[in-house]
Scaffold this motif. Structure first.
Motif, PDB file in Angstrom:
ATOM      1  N   ILE A 171      -8.608  -2.488  -7.638  1.00  0.00           N
ATOM      2  CA  ILE A 171      -7.840  -3.011  -6.490  1.00  0.00           C
ATOM      3  C   ILE A 171      -7.605  -1.892  -5.481  1.00  0.00           C
ATOM      4  CG2 ILE A 171      -5.653  -4.072  -5.768  1.00  0.00           C
ATOM      5  CD1 ILE A 171      -5.549  -5.491  -8.468  1.00  0.00           C
ATOM      6  N   ASN A 172      -7.206  -0.730  -5.998  1.00  0.00           N
ATOM      7  CA  ASN A 172      -6.824   0.374  -5.104  1.00  0.00           C
ATOM      8  C   ASN A 172      -7.605   1.643  -5.423  1.00  0.00           C
ATOM      9  OD1 ASN A 172      -4.605  -1.118  -3.787  1.00  0.00           O
ATOM     10  ND2 ASN A 172      -3.718  -1.087  -5.854  1.00  0.00           N
ATOM     11  N   GLY A 173      -7.579   2.583  -4.497  1.00  0.00           N
ATOM     12  CA  GLY A 173      -8.375   3.789  -4.619  1.00  0.00           C
ATOM     13  C   GLY A 173      -7.808   4.835  -5.575  1.00  0.00           C
ATOM     14  N   ASN A 174      -6.546   4.696  -5.962  1.00  0.00           N
ATOM     15  CA  ASN A 174      -5.955   5.729  -6.821  1.00  0.00           C
ATOM     16  C   ASN A 174      -5.775   5.261  -8.262  1.00  0.00           C
ATOM     17  OD1 ASN A 174      -3.906   3.914  -6.477  1.00  0.00           O
ATOM     18  ND2 ASN A 174      -2.358   5.390  -5.812  1.00  0.00           N
ATOM     19  N   GLY A 175      -6.387   4.109  -8.596  1.00  0.00           N
ATOM     20  CA  GLY A 175      -6.312   3.630  -9.977  1.00  0.00           C
ATOM     21  C   GLY A 175      -5.012   2.921 -10.326  1.00  0.00           C
ATOM     22  N   LYS A 176      -4.078   2.873  -9.392  1.00  0.00           N
ATOM     23  CA  LYS A 176      -2.804   2.166  -9.667  1.00  0.00           C
ATOM     24  C   LYS A 176      -2.973   0.716  -9.258  1.00  0.00           C
ATOM     25  CE  LYS A 176      -0.562   6.235 -10.154  1.00  0.00           C
ATOM     26  NZ  LYS A 176      -0.271   7.215  -9.123  1.00  0.00           N
ATOM     27  N   GLN A 177      -2.255  -0.179  -9.933  1.00  0.00           N
ATOM     28  CA  GLN A 177      -2.350  -1.591  -9.566  1.00  0.00           C
ATOM     29  C   GLN A 177      -1.118  -2.363 -10.015  1.00  0.00           C
ATOM     30  OE1 GLN A 177      -5.925  -2.940 -11.627  1.00  0.00           O
ATOM     31  NE2 GLN A 177      -4.709  -3.563 -13.377  1.00  0.00           N
ATOM     32  N   ALA A 215       0.834  -1.210   0.000  1.00  0.00           N
ATOM     33  CA  ALA A 215       0.000   0.000   0.000  1.00  0.00           C
ATOM     34  C   ALA A 215       0.869   1.262   0.000  1.00  0.00           C
ATOM     35  CB  ALA A 215      -0.930  -0.010   1.204  1.00  0.00           C
ATOM     36  N   ARG A 216       1.971   1.213   0.735  1.00  0.00           N
ATOM     37  CA  ARG A 216       2.878   2.366   0.768  1.00  0.00           C
ATOM     38  C   ARG A 216       3.429   2.639  -0.634  1.00  0.00           C
ATOM     39  NH1 ARG A 216       6.151   0.322   4.937  1.00  0.00           N
ATOM     40  NH2 ARG A 216       4.469   0.422   6.454  1.00  0.00           N
ATOM     41  N   MET A 217       3.818   1.572  -1.338  1.00  0.00           N
ATOM     42  CA  MET A 217       4.326   1.744  -2.702  1.00  0.00           C
ATOM     43  C   MET A 217       3.210   2.258  -3.618  1.00  0.00           C
ATOM     44  SD  MET A 217       4.254   0.198  -5.895  1.00  0.00           S
ATOM     45  CE  MET A 217       3.648  -1.482  -5.565  1.00  0.00           C
ATOM     46  N   ILE A 218       2.047   1.639  -3.591  1.00  0.00           N
ATOM     47  CA  ILE A 218       0.937   2.031  -4.480  1.00  0.00           C
ATOM     48  C   ILE A 218       0.532   3.492  -4.257  1.00  0.00           C
ATOM     49  CG2 ILE A 218      -1.555   1.718  -4.855  1.00  0.00           C
ATOM     50  CD1 ILE A 218      -0.126  -0.494  -6.252  1.00  0.00           C
ATOM     51  N   TYR A 219       0.387   3.893  -3.000  1.00  0.00           N
ATOM     52  CA  TYR A 219      -0.171   5.224  -2.711  1.00  0.00           C
ATOM     53  C   TYR A 219       0.876   6.331  -2.595  1.00  0.00           C
ATOM     54  CZ  TYR A 219      -4.787   3.162  -2.101  1.00  0.00           C
ATOM     55  OH  TYR A 219      -5.975   2.516  -2.329  1.00  0.00           O
ATOM     56  N   GLN A 220       2.121   5.954  -2.275  1.00  0.00           N
ATOM     57  CA  GLN A 220       3.101   7.019  -2.022  1.00  0.00           C
ATOM     58  C   GLN A 220       4.305   6.996  -2.954  1.00  0.00           C
ATOM     59  OE1 GLN A 220       4.068   6.577   2.158  1.00  0.00           O
ATOM     60  NE2 GLN A 220       1.896   6.545   2.694  1.00  0.00           N
ATOM     61  N   ASP A 221       4.517   5.890  -3.650  1.00  0.00           N
ATOM     62  CA  ASP A 221       5.802   5.786  -4.347  1.00  0.00           C
ATOM     63  C   ASP A 221       5.688   4.970  -5.632  1.00  0.00           C
ATOM     64  OD1 ASP A 221       8.516   6.335  -4.547  1.00  0.00           O
ATOM     65  OD2 ASP A 221       9.103   4.541  -3.433  1.00  0.00           O
ATOM     66  N   TYR A 222       4.512   4.995  -6.278  1.00  0.00           N
ATOM     67  CA  TYR A 222       4.305   4.093  -7.415  1.00  0.00           C
ATOM     68  C   TYR A 222       5.303   4.361  -8.539  1.00  0.00           C
ATOM     69  CZ  TYR A 222       1.783   1.211 -10.805  1.00  0.00           C
ATOM     70  OH  TYR A 222       1.447   0.256 -11.728  1.00  0.00           O
ATOM     71  N   GLU A 223       5.423   5.619  -8.952  1.00  0.00           N
ATOM     72  CA  GLU A 223       6.262   5.929 -10.110  1.00  0.00           C
ATOM     73  C   GLU A 223       7.739   5.595  -9.858  1.00  0.00           C
ATOM     74  OE1 GLU A 223       3.536   7.723  -9.492  1.00  0.00           O
ATOM     75  OE2 GLU A 223       2.574   7.151 -11.384  1.00  0.00           O
ATOM     76  N   ASN A 224       8.233   6.006  -8.694  1.00  0.00           N
ATOM     77  CA  ASN A 224       9.654   5.774  -8.418  1.00  0.00           C
ATOM     78  C   ASN A 224       9.941   4.418  -7.789  1.00  0.00           C
ATOM     79  OD1 ASN A 224      10.461   8.355  -9.321  1.00  0.00           O
ATOM     80  ND2 ASN A 224       9.746   9.237  -7.382  1.00  0.00           N
TER      81      ASN A 224
END
Ligand code: GSH
Length: 213
Positions: free
Chosen positions: A207-213, A110-119
């Motif tokens: 899967i997640n609230g910000n559209g990332k998966q 969740a930390r990666m998905i919501y705070q650090d997906y791109e990097n």
């Protein structure tokens, strides 16, 4: 149904309890909260820790997704003695241990998905075999076919959800882990889980609230 899940319209922290309920033949009602309604703050103010999910069993209300899983684990299972929480106190403790480890991986994800997906996604995927190998060893050492003993526990639904969402993040990530791969396939093929996984309700939930998966 007596059970109500109040949560955002995502799999997130609720798909594990949904799989548990579906596999146990239970029905529940979804109370989906759009994020803009949540942002108004009225519901948040009524939540004990200011967060969702909220779970209701009649007039009994519970927060904290893992506490909800344990509540359901004690209540269901083939027979009361064969609950979703092991056969005795030691198996219950081991089940909690397994679930805590699932929680560690969920938080990392969740930390990666919501705070650090791109990097952070590439490094996360690079490190993933290190996390998965622990569960691989547990499953290949335990001939019972589950995380603990020879019966499904609430922690198994948690691990199954993690394996499913990680295969979306990194397709093929379990291919080099034969025990994990066959475990995920076997649990997904349990008839009621299969029906659930094939349901529109499940498939249409992000899967997640910000559209990332
Ligand atoms: N430890 C809690 C649990 O397991 O239920 C974490 C709950 C949590 O992180 N909830 C998030 C939330 O309510 C959604 S998954 N976010 C909105 C907010 O904090 O305002």
């Amino acid at each position: 149904p007596a059970y109500v899940i109040t949560y955002f319209g995502v799999r997130g922290r609720c798909e594990t309890m949904r799989m548990l309920l579906a596999d146990q033949g239970q029905e529940w009602k979804e109370n989906v909260i759009p994020f803009d309604i949540w942002m108004k703050g009225d519901l948040k103010a009524t939540c004990v820790f200011g967060q969702l999910p909220k779970f209701e069993d009649g007039d009994f209300t519970l927060y904290q997704s893992n506490a909800i899983l344990r509540y359901l684990a004690r209540a269901h299972g083939k027979r009361r003695l064969r609950s979703l929480y092991g056969k005795d106190d030691k198996q219950a403790a081991l089940t909690d241990m397994m679930n805590d480890s699932c929680e560690d991986l969920r938080l990392k994800y969740a930390r990666m998905i919501y705070q650090d997906y791109e990097n952070g996604k590439a490094k996360y995927i690079e490190d993933l075999p290190g996390d998965l190998s622990k569960f691989e060893k547990i499953l290949s050492d335990n001939k019972g076919g589950f995380l603990v003993g020879d019966q499904i526990s609430y922690a198994d639904y948690h691990l199954l959800d993690l394996l499913l969402i990680h295969q979306v993040l990194s397709p093929g990530c379990v291919d080099s882990f034969p025990a994990l791969k066959s475990y995920a396939e076997r649990l997904s093929a349990r008839p009621k889980i299969k029906d659930f996984l094939e349901s529109e309700a499940h498939k249409s939930r992000p899967i997640n609230g910000n559209g990332k998966q």
